[in-house]
Write an enzyme that holds these catalytic residues in place. Sequence first.
Site, PDB file in Angstrom:
ATOM      1  N   SER A 174     -77.789 -79.485 -70.350  1.00 16.78           N
ATOM      2  CA  SER A 174     -76.686 -80.428 -70.447  1.00 16.78           C
ATOM      3  C   SER A 174     -76.541 -80.938 -71.886  1.00 16.78           C
ATOM      4  O   SER A 174     -76.476 -80.133 -72.816  1.00 16.78           O
ATOM      5  CB  SER A 174     -76.884 -81.569 -69.449  1.00 16.78           C
ATOM      6  OG  SER A 174     -75.721 -82.328 -69.304  1.00 16.78           O
ATOM      7  N   ASP A 384     -70.179 -74.717 -62.233  1.00 16.27           N
ATOM      8  CA  ASP A 384     -70.223 -75.964 -62.995  1.00 16.27           C
ATOM      9  C   ASP A 384     -68.900 -76.147 -63.726  1.00 16.27           C
ATOM     10  O   ASP A 384     -68.539 -75.343 -64.588  1.00 16.27           O
ATOM     11  CB  ASP A 384     -71.388 -75.914 -63.992  1.00 16.27           C
ATOM     12  CG  ASP A 384     -71.382 -77.088 -64.962  1.00 16.27           C
ATOM     13  OD1 ASP A 384     -70.741 -78.115 -64.666  1.00 16.27           O
ATOM     14  OD2 ASP A 384     -72.029 -76.971 -66.023  1.00 16.27           O
ATOM     15  N   HIS A 441     -74.274 -77.916 -62.091  1.00 13.53           N
ATOM     16  CA  HIS A 441     -74.769 -78.604 -63.292  1.00 13.53           C
ATOM     17  C   HIS A 441     -75.896 -79.547 -62.869  1.00 13.53           C
ATOM     18  O   HIS A 441     -75.647 -80.592 -62.281  1.00 13.53           O
ATOM     19  CB  HIS A 441     -73.641 -79.408 -63.929  1.00 13.53           C
ATOM     20  CG  HIS A 441     -73.957 -79.951 -65.281  1.00 13.53           C
ATOM     21  ND1 HIS A 441     -73.558 -79.325 -66.429  1.00 13.53           N
ATOM     22  CD2 HIS A 441     -74.627 -81.042 -65.679  1.00 13.53           C
ATOM     23  CE1 HIS A 441     -73.953 -80.013 -67.472  1.00 13.53           C
ATOM     24  NE2 HIS A 441     -74.610 -81.071 -67.040  1.00 13.53           N
TER      25      HIS A 441
END
Length: 464
Positions: A174, A384, A441
Amino acid sequence: MLRLLLAVLLFFSNVGGSRSAIVESLPGFSGDLPFKLETGYIGVGELEEVQLFYYFIESERSPKDDPLLLWLTGGPGCSALSGLLFEIGPLQFDYSNSSGNRPVLKLNPYSWTKVANIIFLDAPVGTGFSYATTWRACNTSDTSSATQSYEFLRKWLTAHPRFLTNQLYITGDSYSGVVVPIIVKEVYDGNEAGREPPMNLKGYVLGNPVTCEVKDTSQRIPFGHKMALISDELYESTKKDCNGDYVNVDPTNGACLTDLEMVSICLEKIYVFQILEPMCDVLSPNHTRLKWSRSILEENIINVILVPLQSRPWCRSYNYLYAYIWANDRNVQEALHIREGTKSEWDRCNGSLFYTKDVPNSVVYHNYLSKTSLRALIYSGDHDSAVPYMGTLDWIRSLNLTLLGPWAPWFVNGQVAGYSILYGSGLKYDLTYTTIKGGGHTAPEYKPKECLAMLDRWLSYYPL
């Protein structure tokens, strides 16, 4: 409030230095831990005003021979404990046997510690159990956090010299996609300059990585079109009217604004982190957002956690509530050897950091590293929408590397686990990019078996 904060900082000023301890058991887990867990603080920066907390777990296979990974969770400000418990660590919550405010832990059969030694680092300062001893040290940025993480790693390896010869990889997911390549550059340059201790740096791993927030966000619309969330007609109109820029929109461009409003209607009920899962980031029908508060323990916690038993849809975010309850338990903090009084409460992701995003696009660091002999593994959950795989592929292609292997499927237990492609340069740098089929994610939380297989093969220099 100000008086309380000043008192806390005064307490911090009397707490410092570095220390570590072995954790043999944890509340919620039956018996002794079947792996070696060490926790501790290492002071970095001027006068060690920043105290970074870490969890170190030795490889369950061969600590002496397996690689050493430094892991940073994203955010910025998301705790390494979140990565440990929900993504790649050896422990996870046993939801079927947990109840009320008594979370139960079990072993994760797909932990990355099956094949690697991992340092889970609470960085930047203010993340997890890391803290600052002065107001000034509370302020940090992409570049200063990377520098502090590099200093942490130097001090940690000095204190753990038996891991100096292990292959070293800097890893994260991330938002750490911005910070990790900066750390890699600092380690690489430090080795070139002869800084002590020398590190056996081999490369880096990034999952669902933020690289340029503006571009990553802009890619959500092409991604939505590819995933049939936006119609062909609306996508073509939006692309034309907005000139391909869906973030920095001219406020006088009425046609673009109208298109984006229609796009918003199409996407607003989609769970951005995994488009197939329900959008329901609330605790209760009064729409209280999922944020830790001790008052939660005064509510009927069973009704909040056992969502599948209710008429409301199951929500992944409800799983995270156990982490707040567990990590803020005094017995847990004592077991982890958290310094008493240094944090008012643990937060999975601290949204109140004094943080400056001073690197708008980290591609420049990848470009620098592509001139070295390092190796990189970049992966994306292909469902995602927060950091769409298309944007990640775009910046990888912008590095102008040589294509070494075609886009092709790879398999786990005879099933397609994702699609990978291999790039390289004349200096023996190579970059493997892969999708994780069905992943969100971030990918290991959704597809743990496939992600462990991916890492194990890549670290062993095998094709995915």
